[in-house]
Design a protein around this motif. Structure first.
Motif, mmCIF file in Angstrom:
data_model
loop_
_atom_site.group_PDB
_atom_site.id
_atom_site.type_symbol
_atom_site.label_atom_id
_atom_site.label_comp_id
_atom_site.label_asym_id
_atom_site.label_seq_id
_atom_site.Cartn_x
_atom_site.Cartn_y
_atom_site.Cartn_z
ATOM 1 N N THR A 1 0.012 -4.773 2.540
ATOM 2 C CA THR A 1 -0.477 -5.257 1.179
ATOM 3 C C THR A 1 -2.045 -4.769 1.408
ATOM 4 O OG1 THR A 1 -1.122 -7.145 2.370
ATOM 5 C CG2 THR A 1 0.622 -7.299 1.423
ATOM 6 N N VAL A 2 -2.534 -4.677 2.332
ATOM 7 C CA VAL A 2 -3.958 -4.076 2.788
ATOM 8 C C VAL A 2 -4.000 -2.683 2.483
ATOM 9 C CG1 VAL A 2 -5.807 -3.866 4.310
ATOM 10 C CG2 VAL A 2 -4.313 -5.768 4.250
ATOM 11 N N PHE A 3 -3.058 -1.900 3.064
ATOM 12 C CA PHE A 3 -3.171 -0.307 2.818
ATOM 13 C C PHE A 3 -2.756 0.262 1.335
ATOM 14 C CE2 PHE A 3 -1.743 -0.226 7.426
ATOM 15 C CZ PHE A 3 -3.069 0.024 7.775
ATOM 16 N N TYR A 4 -1.780 -0.719 0.760
ATOM 17 C CA TYR A 4 -1.516 -0.395 -0.646
ATOM 18 C C TYR A 4 -2.359 -0.811 -1.759
ATOM 19 C CZ TYR A 4 3.351 0.581 1.037
ATOM 20 O OH TYR A 4 4.162 1.282 1.852
ATOM 21 N N TYR A 5 -2.956 -2.118 -1.546
ATOM 22 C CA TYR A 5 -3.890 -2.839 -2.353
ATOM 23 C C TYR A 5 -4.964 -3.017 -1.991
ATOM 24 C CZ TYR A 5 0.882 -3.786 -4.485
ATOM 25 O OH TYR A 5 2.143 -3.234 -4.993
ATOM 26 N N ALA A 6 -5.637 -2.485 -1.054
ATOM 27 C CA ALA A 6 -7.116 -2.688 -0.792
ATOM 28 C C ALA A 6 -8.001 -2.602 -2.090
ATOM 29 C CB ALA A 6 -7.347 -1.757 0.462
ATOM 30 N N PRO A 7 -7.960 -1.564 -2.908
ATOM 31 C CA PRO A 7 -8.647 -1.371 -3.895
ATOM 32 C C PRO A 7 -8.459 -2.563 -4.870
ATOM 33 C CG PRO A 7 -7.518 0.697 -3.586
ATOM 34 C CD PRO A 7 -6.923 -0.326 -2.728
ATOM 35 N N ARG A 8 -7.240 -3.209 -5.110
ATOM 36 C CA ARG A 8 -6.895 -4.166 -5.933
ATOM 37 C C ARG A 8 -7.784 -5.500 -5.194
ATOM 38 N NH1 ARG A 8 -3.087 -5.378 -9.767
ATOM 39 N NH2 ARG A 8 -2.123 -3.248 -9.570
ATOM 40 N N ILE A 9 -7.527 -5.743 -3.934
ATOM 41 C CA ILE A 9 -8.291 -6.798 -3.519
ATOM 42 C C ILE A 9 -9.669 -6.869 -3.518
ATOM 43 C CG2 ILE A 9 -8.845 -7.983 -0.997
ATOM 44 C CD1 ILE A 9 -5.905 -6.923 -0.369
ATOM 45 N N LEU A 10 -10.260 -5.460 -3.450
ATOM 46 C CA LEU A 10 -11.810 -5.412 -3.469
ATOM 47 C C LEU A 10 -12.231 -5.687 -4.847
ATOM 48 C CD1 LEU A 10 -12.290 -2.323 -1.306
ATOM 49 C CD2 LEU A 10 -13.169 -4.332 -0.739
ATOM 50 N N MET A 11 -11.458 -5.335 -5.756
ATOM 51 C CA MET A 11 -11.780 -5.371 -7.521
ATOM 52 C C MET A 11 -11.690 -6.834 -7.687
ATOM 53 S SD MET A 11 -9.663 -2.168 -9.065
ATOM 54 C CE MET A 11 -10.251 -2.760 -10.637
ATOM 55 N N SER A 12 -10.921 -7.494 -6.770
ATOM 56 C CA SER A 12 -10.806 -9.053 -7.011
ATOM 57 C C SER A 12 -12.138 -9.795 -6.754
ATOM 58 C CB SER A 12 -9.793 -9.586 -6.294
ATOM 59 O OG SER A 12 -8.416 -9.465 -6.646
ATOM 60 N N SER B 1 5.642 -5.726 -0.416
ATOM 61 C CA SER B 1 5.077 -4.967 -1.150
ATOM 62 C C SER B 1 5.352 -5.018 -2.693
ATOM 63 C CB SER B 1 5.061 -3.249 -1.002
ATOM 64 O OG SER B 1 4.993 -3.115 0.272
ATOM 65 N N VAL B 2 6.359 -5.237 -3.130
ATOM 66 C CA VAL B 2 6.860 -5.611 -4.379
ATOM 67 C C VAL B 2 6.402 -7.061 -5.029
ATOM 68 C CG1 VAL B 2 9.043 -6.403 -4.182
ATOM 69 C CG2 VAL B 2 8.758 -5.082 -6.117
ATOM 70 N N SER B 3 6.261 -7.860 -4.144
ATOM 71 C CA SER B 3 5.871 -9.209 -4.342
ATOM 72 C C SER B 3 4.473 -9.636 -4.561
ATOM 73 C CB SER B 3 6.569 -10.085 -3.593
ATOM 74 O OG SER B 3 6.122 -10.094 -2.066
ATOM 75 N N PHE B 4 3.605 -8.733 -3.854
ATOM 76 C CA PHE B 4 2.218 -8.994 -3.621
ATOM 77 C C PHE B 4 1.491 -8.837 -4.989
ATOM 78 C CE2 PHE B 4 -2.147 -7.790 -3.225
ATOM 79 C CZ PHE B 4 -2.770 -8.599 -2.443
#
Length: 465
Positions: free
Chosen positions: A258-269, A390-393
């Motif tokens: 979730t961190v590797f795939y979605y780090a930009p999304r987390i930062l954008m949050s 990954s699919v559920s995050f």
């Protein structure tokens, strides 16, 4: 052409770079893909995670096939699939073609995730096996860093995400050429009756006395009938199965991808714009590589179990801190800084521990006659767990919020520490044949001293004794 020892290990681990690039590049590309193709959170979650469906197939097929056709041939096949999948992704005319291409690419990703650590473990001497096997994880981190740089450099291009995805064809081509030059695994060669060829390969990477002693030890273990699926789940192998499968599932359920795939999304949050989030991820990528490189150099100095326990605790505390930052928020600048810091502490804990150690142990923990098959199944388990997270995050993030989600991941991390303490036995410093002998004869004293866990306790817990 005979490769030097260092080049053998480099090309052997190069599949890890492709694994890292192809899984990491989607972190930045997904933002552009979602905007350009007008996809919902559920749809972009599937685009991100569809590679994992292919990875499940690759884990089922490629690693077990290496028991029949050899490790080298499967490395070459994996490189070819990487090449075709990367080109297909880069030239995708629509989302359907992109999904199919990424699923095909996933076959190589899943195959490489199991094949590379196993190949390196079978070539490495016992006292360096941890460091050399974990080169795979270092290459994964380097591949991710290259992906993050590509995300930033090409994000403004009219064909930005296509370039990001298609660039993986270049290292795939290098791996294909390197695979042709790589030697076969000496353990596989002994198993199929090619002792002289195996000894020549070992003489290239060992001293003469070491090579001769290792050949005799491999021969002693190789006089067994071919392993079958039922052998993987036999009682004497069960402690290895419990340890390997548990590690494979927990590595993913602790939230690493979730961190590797979605780090930009987390930062954008946290209020960061897309360009800054992708740029920030480059700094995280550099941090990944540095921490992993240090971990690789120290891999054989510390017991695997202790490293895993401390890593799980570090990741858990990082998620709890991250959830607190999202709960309290405050000013956006401070929030962004804390988000970055806690992502970095999580990543450092993962890259130094569970990232490399889980794959090292899966490559070394199983007996020779079922190693390819068992490693393939363990890799399959890992990819299924990866896919579920990954699919559920994106959906879970929208439904329950970041705070609860990160607390949940933190609790899984703490549970993982208890699992390692209870069910994982030590492998550092032993040859693959010694590990197998201890499992076969239940001679637990060979794998135990005051610093190491007793396999006997594991047998009692899983009913193997």
């Amino acid at each position: 052409m005979r490769l030097s020892k260092n080049l053998i290990y480099f090309f052997g681990a190069l599949g890890g770079l492709l694994f890292g690039y192809d899984t990491g590049v989607i972190a930045g590309a997904q933002i552009l893909i979602q905007e350009e193709l007008h996809l919902s959170n559920a749809e972009i979650g599937f685009v991100v995670s569809c590679i994992l469906i292919g990875a499940v197939v690759g884990a089922i097929l490629i690693s077990p096939l290496s028991d029949r056709y050899g490790r080298k041939k499967m490395v070459i096949l994996t490189a070819l699939i990487f090449l075709i999948g990367a080109l297909g992704s880069g030239f995708s005319p629509n989302v359907s073609f992109l999904i199919i291409s990424r699923m095909f690419l996933g076959i190589a990703v899943g195959g490489a995730s199991a094949l590379v650590p196993m190949y390196l473990a079978e070539l490495a001497p016992a006292n360096q096996r941890g460091s050399l096997s974990s080169l795979n994880q270092l290459m994964i981190m380097i591949g991710m860093l290259l992906a993050y740089i590509a995300n930033y450099v090409w994000r403004l291009s009219p064909i930005g995400w296509e370039l990001m995805l298609g660039f993986a064809a270049l290292p795939a081509l290098i791996l294909f050429i390197g695979g042709i030059l790589l030697p076969e695994s000496p353990r596989y060669l002994v198993k199929v009756g090619k002792r002289e060829e195996a000894e020549n390969i070992l003489l290239n990477i060992r001293t003469k006395s070491e090579a001769e002693a290792e050949i005799l030890e491999i021969e002693e273990q190789s006089h067994q009938e071919k392993g079958r699926l039922k052998d993987v789940f036999s009682k004497w192998v069960r402690p290895a199965v419990v340890a390997a499968f548990g590690l494979a599932i927990l590595q993913q359920w602790m939230g690493c991808n979730t961190v590797f795939y979605y780090a930009p999304r987390i930062l954008m949050s946290g209020g960061t714009d897309a360009a800054s989030a992708i740029r920030t991820q480059i700094f995280l990528g550099i941090f990944y590589v540095i921490v992993t490189a240090v971990a690789v150099s120290l891999m054989d100095r510390f017991d695997r179990r202790k490293v895993l326990i401390f890593g799980a605790i570090g990741m858990g505390l990082s998620f709890f801190a991250l959830s607190a930052a999202f709960h309290l928020e405050g000013d956006k600048a401070g929030f962004h800084l804390f988000t970055f810091i806690f992502l970095a502490t999580y990543i450092s804990s993962f890259c130094a521990t569970w990232g490399p150690v889980m794959w090292v142990m899966i490559g070394e923990i199983f007996p020779l006659k079922i190693r390819g098959l068992a490693v393939g199944i363990a890799s399959l388990v890992n990819w299924v767990a990866n896919w579920t997270v990954s699919v559920s995050f994106p959906v879970l993030e929208a439904k329950i919020g970041d705070v609860i989600l990160f607390i949940s991941f933190g609790l899984v991390c703490i549970a993982a520490a208890f699992f390692v303490k209870s069910f994982v036995f030590e492998t550092r410093g032993y040859t693959l044949e010694q590990i197998e002998e201890a499992l076969l004869k239940d001679e637990t004293k060979k794998l135990n001293d005051k610093k190491r866990a007793s396999i006997a306790k594991v047998f009692n817990r899983v009913g193997g004794a």
